[in-house]
Design a protein around this motif. Structure first.
Motif, PDB file in Angstrom:
ATOM      1  N   UNK A 121       0.820  -1.220   0.000  1.00 16.65           N
ATOM      2  CA  UNK A 121       0.000   0.000   0.000  1.00 16.65           C
ATOM      3  C   UNK A 121       0.848   1.263   0.000  1.00 16.65           C
ATOM      4  N   UNK A 122       2.001   1.213   0.692  1.00 18.10           N
ATOM      5  CA  UNK A 122       2.823   2.422   0.810  1.00 18.10           C
ATOM      6  C   UNK A 122       3.850   2.561  -0.319  1.00 18.10           C
ATOM      7  N   UNK A 123       3.927   1.561  -1.213  1.00 18.62           N
ATOM      8  CA  UNK A 123       4.892   1.649  -2.309  1.00 18.62           C
ATOM      9  C   UNK A 123       5.374   0.270  -2.720  1.00 18.62           C
ATOM     10  N   UNK A 124       6.092   0.212  -3.872  1.00 18.44           N
ATOM     11  CA  UNK A 124       6.523  -1.096  -4.394  1.00 18.44           C
ATOM     12  C   UNK A 124       7.651  -1.706  -3.563  1.00 18.44           C
ATOM     13  N   UNK A 125       7.935  -2.969  -3.851  1.00 16.54           N
ATOM     14  CA  UNK A 125       8.982  -3.688  -3.121  1.00 16.54           C
ATOM     15  C   UNK A 125      10.367  -3.293  -3.645  1.00 16.54           C
ATOM     16  N   UNK A 126      11.350  -3.300  -2.772  1.00 15.38           N
ATOM     17  CA  UNK A 126      12.724  -3.000  -3.159  1.00 15.38           C
ATOM     18  C   UNK A 126      13.411  -4.236  -3.727  1.00 15.38           C
ATOM     19  N   UNK A 127      13.026  -5.405  -3.225  1.00 16.50           N
ATOM     20  CA  UNK A 127      13.686  -6.643  -3.675  1.00 16.50           C
ATOM     21  C   UNK A 127      12.766  -7.832  -3.438  1.00 16.50           C
ATOM     22  N   UNK A 128      12.928  -8.843  -4.288  1.00 18.83           N
ATOM     23  CA  UNK A 128      12.272 -10.138  -4.077  1.00 18.83           C
ATOM     24  C   UNK A 128      13.394 -11.170  -3.989  1.00 18.83           C
ATOM     25  N   UNK A 129      13.391 -11.936  -2.912  1.00 21.17           N
ATOM     26  CA  UNK A 129      14.448 -12.919  -2.662  1.00 21.17           C
ATOM     27  C   UNK A 129      13.809 -14.290  -2.768  1.00 21.17           C
ATOM     28  N   UNK A 130      14.310 -15.111  -3.680  1.00 19.54           N
ATOM     29  CA  UNK A 130      13.639 -16.387  -3.938  1.00 19.54           C
ATOM     30  C   UNK A 130      14.544 -17.591  -3.678  1.00 19.54           C
ATOM     31  N   UNK A 131      14.011 -18.530  -2.878  1.00 17.97           N
ATOM     32  CA  UNK A 131      14.684 -19.830  -2.672  1.00 17.97           C
ATOM     33  C   UNK A 131      13.936 -20.929  -3.417  1.00 17.97           C
ATOM     34  N   UNK A 132      13.021 -20.549  -4.301  1.00 16.06           N
ATOM     35  CA  UNK A 132      12.208 -21.550  -5.009  1.00 16.06           C
ATOM     36  C   UNK A 132      13.098 -22.387  -5.925  1.00 16.06           C
ATOM     37  N   UNK A 133      12.655 -23.598  -6.198  1.00 19.36           N
ATOM     38  CA  UNK A 133      13.401 -24.443  -7.126  1.00 19.36           C
ATOM     39  C   UNK A 133      13.058 -24.082  -8.561  1.00 19.36           C
ATOM     40  N   UNK A 134      13.422 -22.881  -8.962  1.00 15.23           N
ATOM     41  CA  UNK A 134      13.029 -22.343 -10.274  1.00 15.23           C
ATOM     42  C   UNK A 134      13.526 -23.226 -11.439  1.00 15.23           C
ATOM     43  N   UNK A 135      14.737 -23.766 -11.254  1.00 16.50           N
ATOM     44  CA  UNK A 135      15.359 -24.557 -12.321  1.00 16.50           C
ATOM     45  C   UNK A 135      14.507 -25.758 -12.737  1.00 16.50           C
ATOM     46  N   UNK A 136      13.827 -26.373 -11.763  1.00 14.76           N
ATOM     47  CA  UNK A 136      13.056 -27.588 -12.052  1.00 14.76           C
ATOM     48  C   UNK A 136      11.632 -27.265 -12.512  1.00 14.76           C
TER      49      UNK A 136
END
Ligand SMILES: C[S@@+](CC[C@H](N)C(=O)[O-])C[C@H]1O[C@@H](n2cnc3c(N)ncnc32)[C@H](O)[C@@H]1O
Length: 214
Positions: A121-136
């Motif tokens: 609500x107060x503004x966009x995110x500065x960063x998204x940190x992902x530990x997801x298994x994106x590769x698979x």
């Protein structure tokens, strides 16, 4: 056991690594790692987060190794939103980090989570940190997650992802389609197994390829 505020930690009392291992045995594809992220990897991941970051989103909080490092980096407790799909790990995170917004949700539904929680609500995110298994993940799923993350990020915000593979986990055609650039930030050699950290950002509009229809 105590939680990160020093209060009694309710629940099963299992060591986080054992909880992680048990959940890996139940759902290896979704957990996507044999052990929690080590300290070196956690530090490498959060080094990309601006010191004055006000809003950070973590995808796949797991046992909270990176969540902890985000606080050490200076992210305020109310400035962190954590998504975790696994029921037991979600419970573990809520108990460990009392007062932090930890949501039991699929990272593909980030937009819905943001609407329901009002986190941006107060503004966009500065960063998204992902530990997801994106590769698979299939490309369709990667696209959903990246689109959701970049819709939440400020124009120069970054998406930080680690991988155990030898190359970045997002295929080049998808980067081009989404207008993203990538940089390899470093390797956590002491992690088990060693993991490389990649940082994704929007390319400047004039360099971005036009989005293709789906
Ligand atoms: C590699 S593990 C977490 C590592 C974490 N940094 C730690 O130290 O425990 C990946 C995590 O992502 C979660 N996860 C997998 N798919 C997800 C999804 N679609 N949405 C949210 N969380 C997901 C898993 O349940 C798991 O906890």
């Amino acid at each position: 056991m105590t939680n990160e505020r020093g209060g009694a930690r309710p629940g099963e009392g299992l060591h986080p690594t054992l909880t992680f291992l048990r959940e890996w045995l139940r759902a290896p594809r979704s957990i996507a790692a044999l052990s929690p992220s080590g300290r070196q990897l956690a530090r490498l991941m959060v080094a990309q987060v601006p010191r004055d970051a006000r809003r950070v989103i973590e995808l796949g909080g797991g046992t909270g190794a990176i969540t902890r490092a985000l606080f050490d980096r200076g992210v305020p407790r109310e400035g962190l939103l954590v998504l975790e799909l696994n029921d037991a790990l979600h419970r573990h995170l809520r108990e460990r980090f009392a007062g932090v917004q930890v949501v039991h949700a699929d990272a593909r539904d980030l937009g819905g989570v943001l609407r329901r929680t009002g986190f941006l609500e107060a503004g966009p995110a500065d960063a998204v940190i992902s530990s997801l298994g994106l590769l698979a993940m299939p490309r369709r799923m990667q696209r959903e997650i990246l689109e959701g993350a970049f819709a939440a990020l400020r124009a120069d915000g970054c998406f930080v992802q680690f991988t155990y593979g030898p190359f970045g986990p997002v295929p080049r055609p998808l980067l081009v389609e989404l207008g993203l650039g990538v940089r390899r930030h470093g390797v956590a050699w002491w992690n088990v197994p060693p993991a490389a950290v990649y940082v994704y950002r929007r390319l400047r509009p004039r360099m971005a390829a036009p989005a293709r229809g789906r």
